[in-house]
Design an enzyme around this catalytic site. Structure first.
Site, PDB file in Angstrom:
ATOM      1  CB  THR A  70      -0.953  -0.010   1.210  1.00 54.61           C
ATOM      2  OG1 THR A  70      -1.874  -1.084   1.036  1.00 54.61           O
ATOM      3  CG2 THR A  70      -1.718   1.297   1.320  1.00 54.61           C
ATOM      4  CD  GLN A 178      -2.773 -12.213  -3.620  1.00 55.68           C
ATOM      5  OE1 GLN A 178      -2.241 -13.286  -3.353  1.00 55.68           O
ATOM      6  NE2 GLN A 178      -3.509 -11.550  -2.732  1.00 55.68           N
ATOM      7  CB  SER A 196       2.478  -6.909   1.200  1.00 55.43           C
ATOM      8  OG  SER A 196       2.057  -5.582   1.141  1.00 55.43           O
ATOM      9  CB  THR A 233      15.616   4.700  11.318  1.00 50.80           C
ATOM     10  OG1 THR A 233      15.938   5.956  11.889  1.00 50.80           O
ATOM     11  CG2 THR A 233      16.703   3.687  11.659  1.00 50.80           C
ATOM     12  CB  CYS A 316     -22.674  -8.381   6.359  1.00 58.54           C
ATOM     13  SG  CYS A 316     -24.162  -7.439   6.535  1.00 58.54           S
TER      14      CYS A 316
END
Lengths: 373, 391
Positions: A70, A178, A196, A233, A316
């Site tokens: 991100t 991915q 990531s 850092t 939901c």
């Protein structure tokens, strides 16, 4: 527990964690200081970076350690007005990008007057080449696409797309969250890439930004300029864990995953009313399927009660969220709403898949029974 | 797992009549120590490396950094059957659109078809089935077929090797490695003629930084790719430099300093049975590299001092430094022992007599002995990474 949500996040590889811990305890000097301790820490950091370049065959690229994909994506996209002020204020993506891409582009639209163009996809989810050519002729600054789609695992033909973009003088960002360590990537066909580590058994809060040396970046975070495009850092511990996670991921047994993936598909197709959305051209790590005539969110909840974890967009009932990718491909809303993503890793076994499919079958029957009764 | 074979041609090695076996053994061990996952067969004029296809990149990487091989070819292994050979030849030749000639080597004399017949048969087939055409005089592609005991080998391309002699076959030397552009190239050039070197580096801690020494380590690692593993002798040179500052006039500082370096280097070489001392001097490049300056050093040498770059222009040296990937490291701006305490006007034409006279004031033996005592030895290996366990 049977964990089948590896595309969302993964367990940390023990040896990665060991390295991380050792570096925290032994190489805690600030890599940018002048003394010998700092120097050895810095050497360690350089070895880690060299190893990444080595295993990914990066010849003409730079690596920036970030807090994740991100941040890498935000850095690339939000920096465009400063890095390339004289280019056309247009950014091109598909409709099925990660929210970090979508929202970073939205920021450019709202605050910098950029135009956001969206590419059309064909029935298999691939970018339509004619549409792409037309859009590229408008000379946008950046084209941002995903290598392996996170919902169904679709593998985009980025090399062909890169060739077209490059001919048109358009920069290309490839989201490899991915695919890094899973599907081979030829970085000659990549201007920018982002990933990531927690997707490949690395640590959360760690990712990388890769750019060709000729493609510049305007930093998102200013400060001591410890890295060329990112201040702060340098977390040497995370960088080492990152390098190790990438190396281990690349050394993984791809055939095992392919084998397991076909086993999942075969087992699922033994059940009624299941459509596999992840077709042949998809990454074996992701198996997306839709179940017709059943409330999928209830099914997933039942699975979860038995400690079997898969992913669904329909968390939901009232939520109108659907799998954008499945919808873009099939144009079938209920198929997109009733889709489930099962994503596997080297830690999964066929025995686990057997249990999963059995429990899934029961859960479907139970939900249907309850509705009928 | 898929197996392949690399065929190696030695060239100059085959000329060495009596000790050609010795040279070949050096070559074999140079390859084998850097790449273990292979099986090597060897005869008078060829070497065959059997390896798994998945290791191809690593083995080629190593061959491209190995002296003593003139050329190598990647061969496909094919069943000893004419149709299988044709099929493989077709695979390798199809779409090339070039003139070709078939070369057949029938090692297995029991194979029913003669070399000539194989060449005619395969050549005719390729001529017809592909867009290539036969040219027996000046073929662009040489289609080679070797019929051996178990299999036939088919190959078309030939990659040029580095040439020269296998490292180690000419003995050992000691390289003065400063961290600049020239000395790594000098080492590489000695490798080319089969000399394996160990290296000596002079540091002036605390005036020079750890980074300067690290730079030498990095350069060493890069050189180890060609040279193989070696020892790096790190000398603390500070006390000698400090003594020189008070003992000799500044115009002779450089000359006498260099004389001390070579005294130490020579001693290390003799103690370790290294036959030669090597440096990166190029005639006239700087004040310390004029012919007269060189003479002041040679005056005290009891073993040969070789300057492989003596007649090289800077641009040529840089070109090699690029090729062996040491250039970028060499130009990192860290001070080394030669760049601190540098006099403004060094003597371009120093005299040996004067240098000796100035040094009389100093306790040379003690200074040299102390410097040798200060030596720290590091082991340099192109593979071994001190952080390997963490990564």
């Amino acid at each position: 527990m049977i964990y089948l949500d590896n595309a969302a996040s993964t367990i940390v590889d023990e040896s990665v964690l060991n390295s991380y811990q050792k570096v925290c305890l032994q190489y805690y000097a600030n890599a940018s200081a002048l003394h010998n301790f700092s120097n050895s820490t810095n050497n360690l950091l350089n070895s880690a970076t060299d190893q990444i370049k080595d295993v990914l065959a990066l010849t003409n690229h730079q690596i920036t350690y970030t807090s994740g994909a991100t941040e890498a994506i935000n850095t690339i996209i939000k920096g465009l007005p400063y890095a390339y002020p004289n280019r056309n204020k247009i950014v091109v993506t598909t409709a099925i990008e990660h929210p970090s891409v979508e929202n970073a582009v939205k920021h450019l639209v709202v605050n910098h007057g950029y135009e956001h163009l969206i590419l059309e996809l064909d029935e298999n989810g691939y970018i339509k080449k004619e549409g792409l050519k037309a859009v590229l002729s408008l000379k946008p600054t950046l084209l941002s696409i995903t290598h392996v789609n996170s919902e169904i695992g679709l593998i985009e033909d980025y090399q062909e797309i890169y060739k077209l973009a490059n001919e048109a003088g358009v920069l290309m960002h490839l989201d490899i969250a991915q695919s890094l360590g899973k599907i081979a990537i030829d970085f000659d066909y990549v201007d920018y890439a982002s990933a990531s580590m927690h997707k490949i058994n690395g640590l959360k809060g760690s990712g990388i930004l890769i750019n060709k040396k000729s493609c510049t970046i305007y930093p998102l975070i200013h400060g001591g300029e410890q890295q060329l495009f990112r201040s702060g850092t340098i977390p040497v511990d995370l960088a080492i864990a990152c390098s190790k996670a990438i190396r281990i991921a690349i050394e993984n047994d791809f055939n095992y995953i392919c084998d397991l993936s076909s086993y999942v598909k075969k087992s699922l197709l033994n059940l009624d009313d299941i459509i596999i959305n992840s077709h042949e051209g998809c990454s074996p790590y992701i198996i997306n399927f839709s179940i017709s005539n059943v409330d999928v969110s209830s099914v997933v909840r039942l699975l979860s009660e038995k400690e079997i974890y898969v992913s669904t967009k329909t968390a939901c009932k009232d939520d109108k969220a659907l799998s954008k990718t499945v919808f873009a491909m099939s144009k079938d809303e209920s198929r997109a709403i009733n889709s489930v993503r099962c994503s596997i890793s080297k830690y999964n076994s066929k025995e686990e898949i057997d249990v999963f499919v059995e429990v899934l079958q029961d859960a479907i029957a139970k939900v249907r029974g309850n509705i009928c009764g | 797992m898929d197996k392949k074979i690399i065929l190696i041609k030695y060239g100059e090695l085959t000329l060495k009549k009596n000790n050609s076996k010795l040279f070949r053994n050096h070559l074999l061990s140079n390859i084998k120590t850097r790449f273990k996952d292979c099986h090597i067969e060897m005869n008078r004029d060829r070497m065959y490396i059997h390896y798994d296809v998945e290791n191809e990149v690593s083995i080629l990487d190593i061959l491209d950094a190995t002296f003593g091989l003139v050329a190598y070819s990647i061969c496909e292994i094919v069943d000893k059957d004419l149709d299988a050979i044709k099929e493989n030849a077709f695979k390798q030749m199809d779409g090339l659109d070039k003139s070709f000639k078939v070369f057949v080597k029938r090692v297995d004399k029991k194979f029913p078809t003669s070399s000539l017949e194989i060449a005619r048969d395969v050549g005719g087939y390729i001529n017809q089935a592909t867009n290539n055409w036969v040219d027996v005089k000046e073929p662009e592609v040489k289609l080679n077929i070797e019929i051996r005991d178990k299999y036939a080998y088919v190959y078309t391309s030939e990659v040029r090797g580095l040439g020269g002699l296998p490292v180690g076959s000419s003995g050992k030397g000691l390289l003065l490695l400063s961290g600049g552009i020239d000395s790594p190239v000098a080492g590489y050039m000695m490798n080319k003629r089969g000399v394996k070197f160990h290296a000596i580096h002079f540091e002036s801690s605390p005036y020079t930084s750890v980074q300067a020494l690290d730079k030498v380590r990095t350069l060493s690692k890069k050189l180890a790719k060609y040279n193989g593993d070696f020892r790096l002798f790190v000398v603390n040179f500070t006390s000698i430099q400090e003594a020189l500052l008070t003992a000799v006039p500044s115009s002779y500082y450089m000359v006498t300093m260099r004389r001390f370096m070579y005294r130490i280097a020579q001693q290390i070489a003799i103690d370790n049975d290294f036959k030669v001392v090597i440096n990166g001097d190029a005639i006239g490049q700087v004040a310390s590299q004029t012919l007269t300056s060189m003479a002041t050093v040679d005056e005290l040498m009891r073993i040969p001092l070789i300057r492989p770059l003596a007649v090289f222009d800077k641009v040529d040296i840089k070109e090699i430094a690029y090729k062996i990937d040491t250039y970028e490291t060499s130009i990192l701006p860290f001070e080394d022992c030669c760049t601190i305490f540098v006099p403004k006007n060094p003597q371009i034409n120093p005299s040996v007599e004067k240098a000796i006279a100035f040094e009389k004031e100093m306790d040379i033996d003690l200074l040299v002995a102390n410097a040798i005592d200060s030596i720290k030895v590091e082991y340099i290996s192109f593979k071994n990474n001190e952080f390997e366990e963490l990564l």
